[in-house]
Design a protein around this motif. Structure first.
Motif, PDB file in Angstrom:
ATOM      1  N   LYS A 190      38.358  27.608  37.007  1.00 31.91           N
ATOM      2  CA  LYS A 190      37.973  26.468  37.858  1.00 31.91           C
ATOM      3  C   LYS A 190      38.207  25.113  37.201  1.00 31.91           C
ATOM      4  O   LYS A 190      38.750  24.200  37.839  1.00 31.91           O
ATOM      5  CB  LYS A 190      36.515  26.615  38.297  1.00 31.91           C
ATOM      6  N   PRO A 191      37.804  24.895  35.931  1.00 28.28           N
ATOM      7  CA  PRO A 191      38.080  23.587  35.312  1.00 28.28           C
ATOM      8  C   PRO A 191      39.572  23.279  35.223  1.00 28.28           C
ATOM      9  O   PRO A 191      39.974  22.106  35.371  1.00 28.28           O
ATOM     10  CB  PRO A 191      37.453  23.715  33.916  1.00 28.28           C
ATOM     11  N   LEU A 193      41.901  24.360  37.351  1.00 29.18           N
ATOM     12  CA  LEU A 193      42.353  24.021  38.706  1.00 29.18           C
ATOM     13  C   LEU A 193      41.911  22.611  39.088  1.00 29.18           C
ATOM     14  O   LEU A 193      42.657  21.877  39.759  1.00 29.18           O
ATOM     15  CB  LEU A 193      41.802  25.036  39.709  1.00 29.18           C
ATOM     16  N   THR A 194      40.721  22.231  38.658  1.00 29.57           N
ATOM     17  CA  THR A 194      40.239  20.864  38.933  1.00 29.57           C
ATOM     18  C   THR A 194      41.159  19.849  38.286  1.00 29.57           C
ATOM     19  O   THR A 194      41.491  18.812  38.894  1.00 29.57           O
ATOM     20  CB  THR A 194      38.804  20.690  38.401  1.00 29.57           C
ATOM     21  N   LYS A 195      41.591  20.119  37.059  1.00 22.28           N
ATOM     22  CA  LYS A 195      42.500  19.203  36.364  1.00 22.28           C
ATOM     23  C   LYS A 195      43.862  19.161  37.046  1.00 22.28           C
ATOM     24  O   LYS A 195      44.450  18.074  37.211  1.00 22.28           O
ATOM     25  CB  LYS A 195      42.657  19.640  34.906  1.00 22.28           C
ATOM     26  N   LEU A 196      44.365  20.303  37.473  1.00 24.55           N
ATOM     27  CA  LEU A 196      45.665  20.336  38.133  1.00 24.55           C
ATOM     28  C   LEU A 196      45.640  19.595  39.467  1.00 24.55           C
ATOM     29  O   LEU A 196      46.636  18.963  39.851  1.00 24.55           O
ATOM     30  CB  LEU A 196      46.099  21.789  38.354  1.00 24.55           C
ATOM     31  N   LYS A 197      44.510  19.652  40.165  1.00 25.58           N
ATOM     32  CA  LYS A 197      44.387  18.914  41.423  1.00 25.58           C
ATOM     33  C   LYS A 197      44.517  17.405  41.221  1.00 25.58           C
ATOM     34  O   LYS A 197      45.002  16.683  42.095  1.00 25.58           O
ATOM     35  CB  LYS A 197      43.035  19.214  42.073  1.00 25.58           C
ATOM     36  N   GLN A 381      31.398  30.909  32.099  1.00 23.26           N
ATOM     37  CA  GLN A 381      31.242  29.774  33.004  1.00 23.26           C
ATOM     38  C   GLN A 381      30.385  28.693  32.354  1.00 23.26           C
ATOM     39  O   GLN A 381      29.448  28.989  31.604  1.00 23.26           O
ATOM     40  CB  GLN A 381      30.599  30.218  34.323  1.00 23.26           C
ATOM     41  N   GLU A 382      30.739  27.472  32.642  1.00 23.15           N
ATOM     42  CA  GLU A 382      29.961  26.342  32.134  1.00 23.15           C
ATOM     43  C   GLU A 382      28.671  26.201  32.932  1.00 23.15           C
ATOM     44  O   GLU A 382      28.644  26.419  34.146  1.00 23.15           O
ATOM     45  CB  GLU A 382      30.784  25.047  32.240  1.00 23.15           C
ATOM     46  N   GLY A 383      27.592  25.828  32.245  1.00 19.31           N
ATOM     47  CA  GLY A 383      26.315  25.605  32.927  1.00 19.31           C
ATOM     48  C   GLY A 383      25.622  26.902  33.284  1.00 19.31           C
ATOM     49  O   GLY A 383      25.875  27.960  32.716  1.00 19.31           O
ATOM     50  N   ASP A 384      24.748  26.842  34.271  1.00 19.48           N
ATOM     51  CA  ASP A 384      23.940  27.983  34.694  1.00 19.48           C
ATOM     52  C   ASP A 384      24.232  28.260  36.165  1.00 19.48           C
ATOM     53  O   ASP A 384      23.711  27.573  37.056  1.00 19.48           O
ATOM     54  CB  ASP A 384      22.453  27.670  34.492  1.00 19.48           C
ATOM     55  N   PRO A 385      25.090  29.251  36.473  1.00 20.01           N
ATOM     56  CA  PRO A 385      25.437  29.518  37.872  1.00 20.01           C
ATOM     57  C   PRO A 385      24.242  29.931  38.710  1.00 20.01           C
ATOM     58  O   PRO A 385      24.184  29.646  39.907  1.00 20.01           O
ATOM     59  CB  PRO A 385      26.462  30.673  37.757  1.00 20.01           C
ATOM     60  N   PHE A 386      23.228  30.586  38.102  1.00 14.80           N
ATOM     61  CA  PHE A 386      22.030  30.971  38.844  1.00 14.80           C
ATOM     62  C   PHE A 386      21.261  29.724  39.281  1.00 14.80           C
ATOM     63  O   PHE A 386      20.862  29.589  40.436  1.00 14.80           O
ATOM     64  CB  PHE A 386      21.132  31.855  37.978  1.00 14.80           C
ATOM     65  N   GLN A 387      21.095  28.800  38.345  1.00 13.25           N
ATOM     66  CA  GLN A 387      20.382  27.558  38.660  1.00 13.25           C
ATOM     67  C   GLN A 387      21.142  26.761  39.725  1.00 13.25           C
ATOM     68  O   GLN A 387      20.533  26.222  40.656  1.00 13.25           O
ATOM     69  CB  GLN A 387      20.217  26.718  37.395  1.00 13.25           C
TER      70      GLN A 387
END
Length: 392
Positions: A190-191, A193-197, A381-387
């Motif tokens: 995901k990060p 793809l965000t950069k490529l966008k 994954q960065e951060g907490d996907p559950f949160q």
């Protein structure tokens, strides 16, 4: 030492002493042996220790394992053309991977007056044991084992690497020095793809950014090796609305008689044009057309340098491009190399419930166990996907 072993060793030495094979410098092996003997006498007087009670005949820079194997094939009566065909069965990457082990095996046999093509199991065990005590890991020793089988060495009626004692030794190596996967996990796409966008609009992008975007999109959408990207050529490229087919200039690693990939097909991504590999490839071809010389417009490699004079690039350069994209996307490129793209893309596809047979076809794997063992990784994954799910 058993009598039959002594007899075999004596026969090897006698056989090697009567062979009259022309060396690279035009001399015969008999003359070479005489020179080697004189050379070793000088070294012995200088204090060179014998190996296993025998004077060492080891001259490291004169030993070439592949040449030794080539000579052994000729000694069996195989013609020069037949020898060339056998050697052509090894891809350049395979030869490079095994060459150091070929050379060490030739040196090992040379030191002990062993015929490298007709050893006994004791010789194979001792060679692998010596390799183990060099401090290398299980994978390196297993590669050395494979090198002996690749040379066509047969011991007691089976390939050298498949002998029961060799298999038992490898289990011992694994217990003492188990192999570990290069990656226990993989990065989140995901990060990236965000950069490529963000690399838009394509028409106004510098050639460097356009190249980086194209290379990463091709790698992700094909779960491609760097080798695959490097071999893409312009010749016979088919550009259609439904897909773009780009031919390969040579066989890739997974090619074999029953699975021969000749081209790579890229499909449009209509859900988000900023991530469409076909659109990016169209723009790249337009921007680089005038940079290619006349001879390279049709038959040359697809990827060229974004720095003047825009020559063809090596696989190492493409790998650096991919690592650069990882770095600017916030991925730890000191941990993950360009080869990690395959596991990242395949693991992402698997997490999105893409059927395993489709993943295998895309990546060129013939066995599901290959994906499960080497490429199906937990996505970090960065951060907490559950949160994020709860609070989002």
């Amino acid at each position: 030492m058993p009598a039959e072993v002594k007899s075999r060793r004596g026969q090897r030495l006698d056989d090697s002493s009567i062979l009259d094979i022309t060396a690279l410098d035009g001399s015969t092996t008999q003359a070479a042996c005489r020179r080697s003997k004189n050379h070793n006498e000088e070294k012995e007087s200088a204090g060179v220790a014998p190996v296993d009670g025998r004077t060492s005949h080891h001259v490291p820079y004169q030993i070439d394992g592949l040449s030794t194997f080539q000579e052994s094939l000729r000694e069996r009566g195989i013609s020069e053309k037949g020898t060339d065909l056998i050697l052509a069965s090894w891809k350049p990457g395979t030869s490079k991977q095994y060459r150091s082990h070929f050379n060490r095996w030739a040196q090992f046999c040379h030191q002990r007056d062993i015929n490298p093509t007709t050893p006994i199991v004791t010789d194979v065990i001792n060679f692998l044991t010596e390799t183990f005590h060099r401090g290398v890991g299980y994978n390196s020793i297993n590669t050395a084992r494979g090198a002996l089988s690749l040379l066509g060495i047969v011991v007691d009626g089976c390939r050298a690497g498949n002998h029961p004692l060799v298999i038992r030794l490898m289990r011992g190596v694994f217990n003492l020095r188990p192999s570990m996967p290069r990656y226990k996990d993989t990065w989140d796409v995901k990060p990236v793809l965000t950069k490529l966008k963000q690399l838009e609009p394509l028409q106004s992008l510098p050639l460097k950014e356009l190249t980086l975007k194209l290379v990463m999109l091709m790698a992700l959408t094909q779960a491609a090796r760097v080798q695959t990207l490097h071999l893409l050529v312009l010749k016979n490229t088919s550009i259609k609305e439904e897909a773009i087919s780009v031919w390969l200039g040579d066989n890739i690693k997974q090619c074999c008689p029953g699975f021969n990939i000749q081209s790579v097909k890229f499909f449009p991504y209509t859900k988000d044009e900023s991530l469409c590999v076909c659109r990016t490839l169209h723009t790249y071809l337009e921007k680089t057309e005038h940079l290619r010389d006349e001879t390279g417009k049709k038959d040359g490699r697809l990827l060229i340098s974004f720095i003047k004079p825009h020559k063809l690039v090596s696989r190492d350069t493409i790998a650096r491009w991919i690592k650069h994209v990882l770095t600017i996307s916030g991925i730890d490129s000191t941990k993950y190399t360009a080869s990690s793209v395959r596991s990242a893309a395949a693991s992402q596809a698997r997490s999105m419930s893409v059927p395993i047979h489709h993943i295998m076809y895309k990546a060129g794997w013939s066995r599901e166990s290959t994906f499960a063992k080497h490429y199906n990784k937990e996505i970090v994954q960065e951060g907490d996907p559950f949160q994020d799910a709860v609070l989002g």
